[in-house]
Write a protein that holds these residues in place. Sequence first.
Motif, PDB file in Angstrom:
ATOM      1  N   CYS A  45     123.901  33.786  46.201  1.00  0.00           N
ATOM      2  CA  CYS A  45     122.856  33.276  47.267  1.00  0.00           C
ATOM      3  C   CYS A  45     122.885  34.344  48.278  1.00  0.00           C
ATOM      4  N   ALA A  46     121.687  34.628  48.839  1.00  0.00           N
ATOM      5  CA  ALA A  46     121.534  35.343  49.952  1.00  0.00           C
ATOM      6  C   ALA A  46     121.780  34.654  51.185  1.00  0.00           C
ATOM      7  N   MET A  47     121.778  33.251  51.300  1.00  0.00           N
ATOM      8  CA  MET A  47     122.038  32.600  52.481  1.00  0.00           C
ATOM      9  C   MET A  47     123.552  32.129  52.714  1.00  0.00           C
ATOM     10  N   THR A  48     124.295  31.840  51.402  1.00  0.00           N
ATOM     11  CA  THR A  48     125.290  31.303  51.480  1.00  0.00           C
ATOM     12  C   THR A  48     126.405  32.062  50.807  1.00  0.00           C
ATOM     13  N   GLY A  49     126.117  32.986  50.098  1.00  0.00           N
ATOM     14  CA  GLY A  49     127.315  33.686  49.285  1.00  0.00           C
ATOM     15  C   GLY A  49     127.340  33.064  48.216  1.00  0.00           C
ATOM     16  N   VAL A  50     127.230  31.890  47.805  1.00  0.00           N
ATOM     17  CA  VAL A  50     127.718  31.173  46.701  1.00  0.00           C
ATOM     18  C   VAL A  50     127.381  31.744  45.371  1.00  0.00           C
ATOM     19  N   ARG A  51     128.204  32.016  44.604  1.00  0.00           N
ATOM     20  CA  ARG A  51     127.772  32.510  43.174  1.00  0.00           C
ATOM     21  C   ARG A  51     127.005  31.469  42.180  1.00  0.00           C
ATOM     22  N   GLU A  73     115.409  37.956  47.229  1.00  0.00           N
ATOM     23  CA  GLU A  73     116.647  37.285  47.440  1.00  0.00           C
ATOM     24  C   GLU A  73     116.833  36.056  46.439  1.00  0.00           C
ATOM     25  N   PRO A  74     117.894  35.671  45.936  1.00  0.00           N
ATOM     26  CA  PRO A  74     118.083  34.384  45.422  1.00  0.00           C
ATOM     27  C   PRO A  74     118.852  33.480  46.416  1.00  0.00           C
ATOM     28  N   TYR A  75     118.507  32.188  45.864  1.00  0.00           N
ATOM     29  CA  TYR A  75     119.098  31.307  46.598  1.00  0.00           C
ATOM     30  C   TYR A  75     119.789  30.064  45.652  1.00  0.00           C
ATOM     31  N   VAL A  76     120.816  29.247  46.137  1.00  0.00           N
ATOM     32  CA  VAL A  76     121.411  28.313  45.380  1.00  0.00           C
ATOM     33  C   VAL A  76     120.748  27.003  45.282  1.00  0.00           C
ATOM     34  N   ASP A  77     119.904  26.849  46.375  1.00  0.00           N
ATOM     35  CA  ASP A  77     119.277  25.450  46.078  1.00  0.00           C
ATOM     36  C   ASP A  77     118.107  25.460  46.953  1.00  0.00           C
TER      37      ASP A  77
END
Length: 68
Positions: free
Chosen positions: A30-36, A51-55
Amino acid sequence: MLMAGTGREARINYMAGTFRLLSDGDHVRCAMTGVRIPLEALRYWSVARQEPYVDAAACLAAEERAGR
């Protein structure tokens, strides 16, 4: 059976409504949180920023950061 790219971060071209793998992998960050984010769970991204995002919350935060 082993899958190609297992444990590796994928490189992706994000398009409207879909994405295309540029290199093998099974997740992105995730581009904002770094979550896989496993590719099968990837639902949010920005075509303009690639950019991808987790949610949805991370996606909204990215939009606000970009000033849109």
